[in-house]
Enzyme design. Structure first.
Site, PDB file in Angstrom:
ATOM      1  N   ASP A  58       0.733  -7.469  -2.416  1.00 53.79           N
ATOM      2  CA  ASP A  58       0.116  -7.505  -0.955  1.00 53.79           C
ATOM      3  C   ASP A  58      -1.067  -6.552  -0.687  1.00 53.79           C
ATOM      4  OD1 ASP A  58       1.633  -9.746  -0.570  1.00 53.79           O
ATOM      5  OD2 ASP A  58       3.226  -8.525   0.321  1.00 53.79           O
ATOM      6  N   LYS A  80      -2.746 -10.538   3.312  1.00 49.07           N
ATOM      7  CA  LYS A  80      -3.806 -10.566   4.180  1.00 49.07           C
ATOM      8  C   LYS A  80      -4.659  -9.319   4.161  1.00 49.07           C
ATOM      9  CE  LYS A  80      -1.162 -12.486   7.989  1.00 49.07           C
ATOM     10  NZ  LYS A  80      -0.698 -12.384   9.337  1.00 49.07           N
ATOM     11  N   MET A 193       4.483  -3.609  13.028  1.00 48.91           N
ATOM     12  CA  MET A 193       3.380  -4.667  13.384  1.00 48.91           C
ATOM     13  C   MET A 193       3.122  -4.571  14.783  1.00 48.91           C
ATOM     14  SD  MET A 193       4.687  -7.650  11.018  1.00 48.91           S
ATOM     15  CE  MET A 193       6.385  -7.224  11.356  1.00 48.91           C
TER      16      MET A 193
HETATM   17  C1  LIG Z   1       4.630  -6.657   7.480  1.00 52.88           C
HETATM   18  S1  LIG Z   1       5.229  -5.169   8.143  1.00 52.88           S
HETATM   19  C2  LIG Z   1       6.095  -4.970   6.241  1.00 52.88           C
HETATM   20  C3  LIG Z   1       6.978  -3.779   6.175  1.00 52.88           C
HETATM   21  C4  LIG Z   1       7.388  -3.348   4.769  1.00 52.88           C
HETATM   22  N1  LIG Z   1       8.231  -4.352   4.226  1.00 52.88           N
HETATM   23  C5  LIG Z   1       8.285  -2.192   4.921  1.00 52.88           C
HETATM   24  O1  LIG Z   1       9.371  -1.915   4.717  1.00 52.88           O
HETATM   25  O2  LIG Z   1       7.783  -1.095   5.242  1.00 52.88           O
HETATM   26  C6  LIG Z   1       4.268  -4.337   7.928  1.00 52.88           C
HETATM   27  C7  LIG Z   1       4.179  -3.199   8.777  1.00 52.88           C
HETATM   28  O3  LIG Z   1       4.827  -2.284   8.444  1.00 52.88           O
HETATM   29  C8  LIG Z   1       4.206  -1.061   9.020  1.00 52.88           C
HETATM   30  N2  LIG Z   1       3.694  -0.143   7.828  1.00 52.88           N
HETATM   31  C9  LIG Z   1       3.594  -0.443   6.514  1.00 52.88           C
HETATM   32  N3  LIG Z   1       2.856   0.513   5.876  1.00 52.88           N
HETATM   33  C10 LIG Z   1       2.828   1.506   6.579  1.00 52.88           C
HETATM   34  C11 LIG Z   1       2.243   2.990   6.693  1.00 52.88           C
HETATM   35  N4  LIG Z   1       1.483   3.157   5.493  1.00 52.88           N
HETATM   36  N5  LIG Z   1       2.095   3.555   7.791  1.00 52.88           N
HETATM   37  C12 LIG Z   1       2.600   3.076   9.025  1.00 52.88           C
HETATM   38  N6  LIG Z   1       2.955   2.030   9.306  1.00 52.88           N
HETATM   39  C13 LIG Z   1       3.061   0.956   8.215  1.00 52.88           C
HETATM   40  C14 LIG Z   1       3.202  -1.355  10.007  1.00 52.88           C
HETATM   41  O4  LIG Z   1       4.074  -1.475  11.306  1.00 52.88           O
HETATM   42  C15 LIG Z   1       2.850  -2.735   9.607  1.00 52.88           C
HETATM   43  O5  LIG Z   1       2.197  -3.600  10.324  1.00 52.88           O
END
Ligand SMILES: C[S@@+](CC[C@H](N)C(=O)[O-])C[C@H]1O[C@@H](n2cnc3c(N)ncnc32)[C@H](O)[C@@H]1O
Length: 592
Positions: A58, A80, A193
């Site tokens: 991803d 995406k 998100m």
């Molecule tokens: C589709 S969700 C996936 C979450 C993922 N499965 C997890 O457990 O972290 C994506 C969201 O995770 C959060 N996110 C992912 N990576 C991040 C990071 N490095 N820093 C802050 N938020 C993060 C954000 O809110 C983002 O919109």
């Protein structure tokens, strides 16, 4: 057996290519990659990355994490990308199933934890329904890691004994499934998100009884080089987010635990970092990606022309060939065909809205990208390839037939084959286990590179190399390398596409004669002969078809399998290793 020129003249066309099918699907691993930094991977995730055949990943996966994959692993971006590449979930399902059924171990790499808003549940459900074996490997979720990175512990004995992880997407929907009343009573709330809806989330929480003075923080890009945190209260956080220009991915934390941030911020992070922050994002396409960019004459011509015509620069947004044609001054039909071939090369994807760059093209082949390799690739390709004929076809369409511009096809063929074989050697060797297969005989192009790649991995193996095309009597030259007891493995590289059927049979028989009783035979070849320049439309169509089917134009997999069986071999694998080439390995059952 004659010279390369004779081979080409005598070349026959084989029947329709067929792929050797492997019945039992390989396993799919749904792997959590954590919040970004490679040292936050689990040991199991790192090991799987090193061994997986296909890595489907991803957007929020750092290059350093992907760099752990073995060089020959196929990397497929299915995420995406800045609001553009919204690969549909059913395409991902189809890809996972297809690769597993091809017998390839698939690592489906997801940011954070696969089961925390990662659609891992859906993928697992799909695989279970398809009877494809799978395993889920947990990852460090950003829901916990992002607050932690900003010095926020989501629970604390004194202030928070419950935490809820919530999607921020729901806040904008008419049919919001979140119970805001219940949520507002939970000590700590972590919203993923949420960037687009921070204001609405804060308003809903306050409307449902949470104090506007409740502390809130948003953490952007936790564990990436541009991590940034913004704090405020439910009353102010939306304005703070706007003022700071916070962009996704970011995680919102609401609750008294945010107050602890000041105390906990002193936690010293000791993750291995390279000295130069920019260097973490240096261009580092994997070997498979580079191979796709150098797939012999056809692929190189196409890539050279596409770079020169700035086609990738125009495909950052999906665009049909008919709309792109007038903007580039190219014939719409020819352009459509070229774009299809770029799809076959794994650089561009075809969507209902038209063609658009895959991540590899966005990153390395567009002029505007920081990691662009455009100029370097163009220069490199121009040294070995001419795409004038292709350019003529692209501008004039299928009615224009270019004359074959190849004054010395034998020399061009040899140089092209040598370059391709040299380039491929490390990735081919990476797919083999030669530990108990010595001594090795390499026959064909790229000998030096094969010797290097083999002896680097197995320093004690003895490797002999010869190129029969350099000798007046190639079969005699090959026979001269026979040894008592035979070789444990014979590698044929870059020969078949220039041979006619009888010549291939003679070559295979000579290779079998040189092998020991349980010898391994490895064949690696291009789908399209190096120097042959049929009309551009045929060439592109052929490349697209061969790459999609995994066959070879002059020698189909089915015929190869039959010939090898006649020599007492059983084909173990027969599959494209990169879009332009085919790798076959066969094991000898017993001397016929
Ligand atoms: C589709 S969700 C996936 C979450 C993922 N499965 C997890 O457990 O972290 C994506 C969201 O995770 C959060 N996110 C992912 N990576 C991040 C990071 N490095 N820093 C802050 N938020 C993060 C954000 O809110 C983002 O919109």
């Amino acid at each position: 057996m004659g010279s390369p020129g004779d081979f080409r003249r005598a070349r026959e066309r084989g029947p329709a290519p067929a792929r050797v099918s492997i019945m039992k699907p390989a396993k799919v691993y749904l792997v959590g990659a954590g919040p970004g930094h490679p040292e936050l991977l689990t040991v199991k995730a790192a090991n799987l990355l090193k061994s997986g055949d296909v890595i489907v990943y991803d957007r929020l996966i750092q290059e350093e994490v992907l760099a752990l994959a073995k060089p020959s692993a196929e990397r497929v971006f299915m995420g995406k990308s800045v609001g553009r590449h919204d690969s549909r979930q059913d395409e991902i399902h189809e890809l996972l199933a297809r690769k597993a059924r091809e017998g390839k171990t698939v690592v489906r790499l997801k940011g954070g934890d696969p089961f925390v808003f990662g659609r891992g549940g859906e993928e697992a459900e799909f695989l279970a329904g398809e009877d494809i074996p799978f395993e889920v490997i947990p990852g460090v979720s950003s829901a916990l890691a992002a607050p932690m990175s900003a010095g926020i512990a989501v629970t604390h004995r004194d202030v928070a004994s419950a935490v809820a992880i919530v999607t921020g997407h729901e806040a904008k929907k008419d049919q919001d499934r979140v119970d805001w009343g219940a949520l507002s009573r939970i000590d700590t709330l972590v919203f993923l998100m949420a960037v687009a809806n921070v204001r609405r989330i804060a308003e809903l929480l306050v409307a449902h009884g949470r104090s506007p003075e409740t502390p809130a923080a948003i953490v952007q890009m936790a564990f990436w080089h541009d991590e940034h945190a913004v704090t405020g209260t439910l009353a102010t956080i939306a304005d703070e987010v706007e003022r700071a220009g916070v962009k996704p991915p970011a995680t919102l934390v609401v609750g008294d635990v945010v107050r602890l941030r000041e105390k906990l911020q002193g936690s010293q992070r000791d993750l291995r970092r390279r000295a130069d922050r920019r260097s973490r994002f240096e261009p580092s396409p994997g070997a498979d990606q580079l191979l796709r960019l150098a797939t012999g004459a056809a692929g190189s011509q196409l890539l050279g022309f596409a770079l020169e015509a700035a086609i990738f620069d125009q495909l950052e947004q999906a665009c049909p060939a008919a709309s792109l044609a007038p903007r580039t001054g190219l014939d719409a039909g020819a352009l459509e065909e070229m774009l299809e071939a770029l799809v076959a090369l794994g650089l561009v994807e075809s969507t209902p809205g038209g063609f658009r760059n895959l991540e590899i093209a966005s990153r390395y082949l567009t002029s505007g990208s920081e990691q662009s390799l455009k100029a370097a690739l163009l220069e490199q390709i121009a040294l070995s390839t001419s795409w004038d004929a292709l350019a003529g076809y692209a501008r004039g369409g299928p009615t224009v037939r270019a004359a074959a511009p190849d004054p010395d096809p034998a020399a061009a063929d040899g140089a092209g084959r040598e370059a391709l074989a040299r380039f491929m050697a490390p990735a081919i060797v990476d797919q083999l286990d030669l530990a108990a297969r010595g001594p090795i005989l390499h026959v064909g192009w790229g000998g030096g590179a094969y010797v290097d790649a083999i002896t680097r991995r197995w320093p004690d193996l003895s490797v002999t190399t010869c190129n029969p095309f350099h000798a007046p009597d190639p079969l005699a030259a090959l026979a001269a390398h026979r040894r008592a007891g035979g070789y444990g493995c014979v590698v044929l590289s870059g020969l078949l596409a220039s041979c006619a059927r009888g010549e291939v049979d003679a070559l295979l028989a000579a290779a079998a004669d040189a092998s020991d009783a349980r010898g391994l035979l490895v064949l690696h070849d291009a789908f399209v002969p190096g120097s042959v320049l049929p009309p551009a439309d045929l060439l592109l169509g052929a490349l697209a078809r061969h790459a999609a089917r995994g066959g070879c134009r002059t020698w189909s997999t089915a015929r190869l399998t039959g010939a090898l069986r006649g020599l007492g071999y059983q084909v173990v694998t027969a599959a494209p290793v990169a879009a332009g080439t085919l790798l076959v390995t066969a094991e000898r059952q017993a001397r016929p």
